[in-house]
Design an enzyme around this catalytic site. Structure first.
Site: not given
Ligand code: LLP
Length: 444
Positions: A304, A341, A373
């Site tokens: 992602g 974040r 706030c």
């Molecule tokens: N696959 C699964 C099963 C996942 O749970 C996630 C992310 C991804 C792929 C993608 O991960 P990435 O390649 O983006 O690291 N809100 C948090 C990140 C939460 C990630 C949740 N799962 C942040 O802002 O850092």
């Protein structure tokens, strides 16, 4: 993992489209000050070029494998972004019926979509079966039984992979580590063969693969390699026993947040509070391709952040400057509701002025805060920056992933707008919400 100096140097090469020209910040050919005039602030801006470049670099690095990149929709689910990636041939990792709906609306092929998540609801499972998703990534035995029942009622078979938890420490923020036994995710590796055996006996279930995801913002390749090493024997066993088609190794590739902008003119200042340690796509591929190639099954990856993180910024305008005896606060028009974040994970985002400052200009430590706030509503604390004035535009870098998607209406603040730069043109891809939008769906 220990990095060599040569490698550390290479890490500083940030591949994205945000650059200064003649003292003004641009995204490709688009002047960001003009973008702010056209669409107002706070405004998310994404570069199509950067997203597609990251996608093709990852595909090239994984070329020795029979593979599919399934973009993790949760990172940035704007349909324009999904459409770009669908047209480029990506599959999608979705975690809700809503994400599947969006992806299909954007032109995604459901047979390239995997459905993850620990708490899938009946209507979501039904919708995904009807659409013919590639696989349900199943997180518990209870869910497996539920999917079997729902598929049975439809007289269809549901393709499944178990998400296994390899108990590997990804060395990341505790909220986004997912592959440890104490996390809620997946089925313990040791238990997986027995659950597959149960699945094999279910009338409406097809065993098609195995999946794992150990965490997010992982900045070294060792945890990926360790996890693959742990799960590989299971993959071989499942291949010979059930003829599985794929092994998904999840997402999690970390990106560079610190020093996310280096001035071509050398006039830019550096943040000295820490080193970036995100590794390159080459390092990632070097660590994972050899052990995966031997398995001889289709490999799925679910990035992602890697695809969209550094492809986006949040543009915000300074509203007020407020000085106390101990602090200087720069109050901007974006808040924690727009980009959570820093508040939620204390994560670092580079913040740069849209009009480039000269390096010799006096620097001061400031807090960059929003209008919400709560004292937790900040983007940077004690950040050393050149003088910032009321009315200045600031770019919060590396906001393309988990930015807009985690935005809320907290404090009854309308959601920000989103724009996409493509082929030198700027297009609004989501209108700013209005106050009317805030109350539209409420009963009086
Ligand atoms: N696959 C699964 C099963 C996942 O749970 C996630 C992310 C991804 C792929 C993608 O991960 P990435 O390649 O983006 O690291 N809100 C948090 C990140 C939460 C990630 C949740 N799962 C942040 O802002 O850092």
């Amino acid at each position: 993992m220990v990095f060599s100096l040569r490698r550390a140097k290479r890490l500083q090469l940030i591949v994205h489209s945000f650059r200064y020209h003649d003292g003004k910040l641009y995204c490709d050919d688009v002047d960001l000050a003009r973008a702010a005039e056209s669409f107002g602030t706070p405004l998310y801006i994404y570069s199509a070029g950067t997203i597609l470049d990251h996608f093709s670099r990852l595909n090239a690095a994984l070329a020795p494998l029979h593979h599919l990149v399934c973009y993790a929709v949760k990172a940035n689910s704007n349909r324009a972004v999904l459409k770009l990636l669908a047209e480029a041939g990506a599959g999608f990792d979705i975690v809700s019926g809503g994400e599947l709906f969006r992806a299909i609306k954007a032109g995604a092929d459901p047979t390239k979509c995997t459905f993850a998540g620990v708490g899938k609801a009946r209507d979501e499972i039904e919708y995904a079966i009807d659409q013919g998703v590639y696989s349900f990534n199943v997180e518990s035995e209870a869910e497996l039984e539920y999917i079997d029942k729902i598929a049975g009622a439809k007289k269809l078979r549901a393709p499944i992979a178990l998400r296994v938890n390899p108990d590997v420490d990804p060395h990341t923020h505790e909220y986004i580590a997912t592959g440890l036994h104490e996390n809620k995710f997946g089925i313990a590796l040791g238990r997986a063969p027995a659950v597959y055996e149960r699945a094999a006996k279910m009338r409406n279930i097809d065993i098609v693969g195995v999946q794992m995801h150990i965490g997010s913002q992982i900045t070294e390749s060792a945890p990926f390699a360790d996890a693959i090493g742990k799960v590989a024997p299971l993959v071989m066993q499942l291949k010979s026993r059930y003829g599985i088609k794929f092994f998904s190794i999840g997402g999690g590739m970390g990106i560079i947040y610190r020093r996310a902008l280096e001035s071509g003119s050398g006039k830019w200042w550096h943040d000295h509070s820490g080193e970036s340690s995100a590794f390159s796509v080459r390092d990632y591929a070097d660590a994972i391709v050899p052990p995966l190639r031997d398995l001889d099954v289709r490999i799925l990856v679910e990035p992602g952040r890697f695809l969209v993180g550094n492809a986006g910024i949040l543009l915000t305008r300074v509203r007020y400057i407020k000085e106390s005896s101990v602090k200087k606060f720069v109050i901007v028009d974006a808040g924690m509701n727009d980009l959570i974040r820093p508040s939620l994970y204390r994560s670092y985002h580079e913040i740069v002025p849209v009009e480039e400052k000269i390096q010799s200009e006096r620097k001061r430590k400031i807090d960059i805060v929003g209008p919400v706030c709560e004292s937790g509503d900040f983007f940077a604390l004690d950040r050393e920056m050149p003088e910032v004035h009321e009315g200045d535009l600031l770019a919060i870098m590396s906001a393309g992933a988990y930015g807009f998607v985690m935005a809320s209406n907290y404090n009854s603040r309308p959601l920000p707008a989103e724009a996409l730069v493509r082929g030198g043109k700027l297009a609004l891809i989501r209108k700013r919400q209005t106050w009317e939008d805030l109350v539209r769906d409420e009963a009086e």
